[in-house]
Design a protein around this motif. Structure first.
Motif, PDB file in Angstrom:
ATOM      1  N   LEU A  21       0.822  -1.218   0.000  1.00  0.00           N
ATOM      2  CA  LEU A  21       0.000   0.000   0.000  1.00  0.00           C
ATOM      3  C   LEU A  21       0.848   1.256   0.000  1.00  0.00           C
ATOM      4  O   LEU A  21       0.441   2.296  -0.529  1.00  0.00           O
ATOM      5  N   ALA A  22       2.051   1.194   0.571  1.00  0.00           N
ATOM      6  CA  ALA A  22       2.926   2.367   0.598  1.00  0.00           C
ATOM      7  C   ALA A  22       3.333   2.790  -0.807  1.00  0.00           C
ATOM      8  O   ALA A  22       3.621   3.960  -1.055  1.00  0.00           O
ATOM      9  N   GLU A  23       3.376   1.834  -1.740  1.00  0.00           N
ATOM     10  CA  GLU A  23       3.761   2.143  -3.120  1.00  0.00           C
ATOM     11  C   GLU A  23       2.557   2.475  -3.996  1.00  0.00           C
ATOM     12  O   GLU A  23       2.717   2.987  -5.107  1.00  0.00           O
ATOM     13  N   MET A  81       0.822   4.736  -8.334  1.00  0.00           N
ATOM     14  CA  MET A  81       0.432   3.833  -9.406  1.00  0.00           C
ATOM     15  C   MET A  81      -1.051   3.974  -9.708  1.00  0.00           C
ATOM     16  O   MET A  81      -1.798   4.618  -8.971  1.00  0.00           O
ATOM     17  N   GLY A  82      -1.476   3.352 -10.783  1.00  0.00           N
ATOM     18  CA  GLY A  82      -2.895   3.249 -11.088  1.00  0.00           C
ATOM     19  C   GLY A  82      -3.492   2.098 -10.298  1.00  0.00           C
ATOM     20  O   GLY A  82      -3.055   0.951 -10.435  1.00  0.00           O
ATOM     21  N   ILE A  83      -4.485   2.379  -9.452  1.00  0.00           N
ATOM     22  CA  ILE A  83      -5.096   1.369  -8.589  1.00  0.00           C
ATOM     23  C   ILE A  83      -6.491   1.048  -9.132  1.00  0.00           C
ATOM     24  O   ILE A  83      -7.227   1.940  -9.562  1.00  0.00           O
ATOM     25  N   PRO A 102      -5.376   5.038  -1.468  1.00  0.00           N
ATOM     26  CA  PRO A 102      -5.784   3.933  -2.348  1.00  0.00           C
ATOM     27  C   PRO A 102      -6.821   3.027  -1.697  1.00  0.00           C
ATOM     28  O   PRO A 102      -6.761   2.748  -0.499  1.00  0.00           O
ATOM     29  N   LYS A 103      -7.781   2.565  -2.516  1.00  0.00           N
ATOM     30  CA  LYS A 103      -8.843   1.701  -2.025  1.00  0.00           C
ATOM     31  C   LYS A 103      -8.453   0.230  -2.056  1.00  0.00           C
ATOM     32  O   LYS A 103      -9.136  -0.603  -1.458  1.00  0.00           O
ATOM     33  N   SER A 104      -7.392  -0.095  -2.784  1.00  0.00           N
ATOM     34  CA  SER A 104      -6.956  -1.485  -2.840  1.00  0.00           C
ATOM     35  C   SER A 104      -5.450  -1.528  -3.104  1.00  0.00           C
ATOM     36  O   SER A 104      -4.812  -0.488  -3.282  1.00  0.00           O
ATOM     37  N   ASP A 105      -4.901  -2.728  -3.131  1.00  0.00           N
ATOM     38  CA  ASP A 105      -3.473  -2.903  -3.414  1.00  0.00           C
ATOM     39  C   ASP A 105      -3.251  -3.527  -4.787  1.00  0.00           C
ATOM     40  O   ASP A 105      -2.164  -3.998  -5.088  1.00  0.00           O
ATOM     41  N   LEU A 106      -4.300  -3.528  -5.621  1.00  0.00           N
ATOM     42  CA  LEU A 106      -4.186  -4.079  -6.965  1.00  0.00           C
ATOM     43  C   LEU A 106      -3.818  -2.955  -7.922  1.00  0.00           C
ATOM     44  O   LEU A 106      -4.579  -2.002  -8.102  1.00  0.00           O
TER      45      LEU A 106
END
Length: 445
Positions: free
Chosen positions: A153-155, A159-161, A180-184
């Motif tokens: 999640l720190a990264e 990125m595009g989540i 971010p709402k997710s880690d994907l």
């Protein structure tokens, strides 16, 4: 057709990308970052490749050349290097973003017979077979398929989540969200049908992540994700770049450079084998061809042609092509760019203060890594602290003190100041020019 986006400035890599495009930055000793994307293409049997360059392209152009190391020097397909150009009735400008770069070269894509376009980032380190990725895209009759993976999640904030439904269709997208709402996350690797690419590119859609993909989702296009669980690393920061190099030294590294089934191809100059002298000690390191080691190398990555003299110590560091570390010098947790010369008894990476950030680049140099730019000369006996940035082409006369404090920077002095410093008391000896100076000189500088 593969379209590789290789024009990024890569400013988070500090001086490593100040004289070259980020994809041309050396990695893993003998390679360049773009070698991994190019090798993925040829290993996936994609032999029709377009590379879009922009910032500082000379090093990248020289490295790729006609594409022979990747078997891309051919009459049909092969590799094409394209840069921004001036066209009639169009205002000349740099590429404004990833999608704009593709749009400005859409004529090359239109005139090719390929019906599927793989859009790739040229500045990531990863091994990926694109064949099943493309097969999944065709099987789902997708307009675009995006390679996705889970990230810390720190990264995720850079990125595009995204979120996907049970059929892997992407139903939600956040570009570099603060929360971010997710880690994907998107890997920045896309497969487009040519028809969809032509439809969704536009003058007002500058970037794939910020504009094109959200517009496609909102417009009802068939946007799917493809899970990728293999090795992938965005080496966009000094810390992540250093970590990715150090990870290669593990007994069983996640990125296996010795996999004969998936070779990483590169342009490799003819050099003699590496030579380990009678006074050398080498522990857990990558030593490239052409190196001559007579000192101690521990947990480090050495590019071709590096020379480590008797009594010198290189530890937890990256030393790039043709750099020289003279007798008695110490390099610790540092990155030396190409053709750097470190004088006798000098220390690069001195002290235990890893937390004081660089005053000029606090967001880039803040983890204790000191970076020395291309072709710089480090004077004999100088002690350089942590998180220090030494600019490229620095000469011994640019050093106004024997001690370079943690978090500071060394830049080239204007010629007038350099002459004044020399007159006021810095004496230079022999080859490297080394420094003896009065305290008032340091105060005036």
């Amino acid at each position: 057709m593969a379209v590789i986006l290789a024009g990024g400035e890569g400013e988070r890599l500090s001086i490593l990308s100040s004289v070259r495009a980020k994809p041309a930055v050396p990695f893993g000793g003998k390679y360049r970052i773009i070698d991994f994307t190019l090798s993925n293409c040829v290993n996936s049997e994609i032999d029709n490749v377009v590379v879009l360059t922009q910032d500082n392209p000379r090093s990248l152009n020289d490295h790729i050349g006609l594409g022979r190391p990747w078997d891309l020097d051919r009459n049909h397909g092969g590799v094409k290097l394209l840069q921004p150009y001036i066209a009639r009735n169009r205002v000349a400008e740099w590429y404004r973003g990833t999608a704009d770069a593709v749009l400005q070269n859409i004529n090359v894509i239109e005139h090719d017979t390929a019906d599927t376009i793989v859009v790739l980032a040229g500045d990531h380190i990863y091994k990926m077979d694109y064949a099943p990725f493309i097969a999944a895209h065709r099987r789902k009759r997708a307009d675009v398929t995006i390679a996705v993976r889970r990230v810390p999640l720190a990264e995720a904030t850079r990125m595009g989540i995204l979120a996907m439904d049970d059929t892997d269709r992407i139903v939600e997208w956040q570009e570099k969200p603060k929360q971010p709402k997710s880690d994907l996350a998107s890997m920045g690797v896309y497969v487009f049908s040519k028809r969809a690419l032509r439809r969704w590119l536009g003058e007002d859609r500058i970037d794939f992540g910020r504009h094109v993909i959200p517009a496609m989702i909102d417009g009802g296009a068939r946007v799917f994700g493809y899970h990728f669980d293999g090795y992938w690393q965005d080496v966009g920061t000094v810390q992540s770049f250093w970590e990715a190099n150090m990870a290669l030294l593990a007994d069983q590294p996640e990125l296996d450079l010795y996999d004969k089934e998936w070779l990483i191809h590169t342009r490799s100059e003819e050099r003699a084998p590496a030579k380990i002298g009678p006074t050398a000690q080498v522990h857990r390191s990558l030593v490239s061809h052409g190196c001559v080691i007579n000192g101690t190398v521990v947990n480090s990555v050495l590019s071709p042609g590096v020379r480590i003299d008797v009594g010198a110590v290189v530890r937890d560091s990256i030393v790039m092509f043709d750099s020289v570390v003279r007798a008695g010098a110490v390099i610790d947790r540092s990155i030396l760019d190409k053709e750097v010369v470190v004088g006798q008894g000098a220390i690069v990476g001195d002290g235990s203060d890893f937390d004081t950030p660089n005053s000029q680049e606090p967001g880039r140099l803040n983890t204790g890594i000191t970076v020395v730019g291309k072709r710089s000369l480090i004077p004999r006996g100088v002690r350089i602290g942590r998180n220090v940035r030494v600019a490229g082409d620095v000469r011994t006369s640019d050093f106004v003190s024997r001690v370079v404090r943690t978090g500071s920077s060394i830049d080239r002095l204007p010629e007038r100041r350099r002459r004044a410093v020399a007159v006021d008391g810095i004496a230079h000896d022999g080859n490297l020019g080394v420094a003896v100076e009065a305290a008032d000189v340091a105060r005036r500088a």
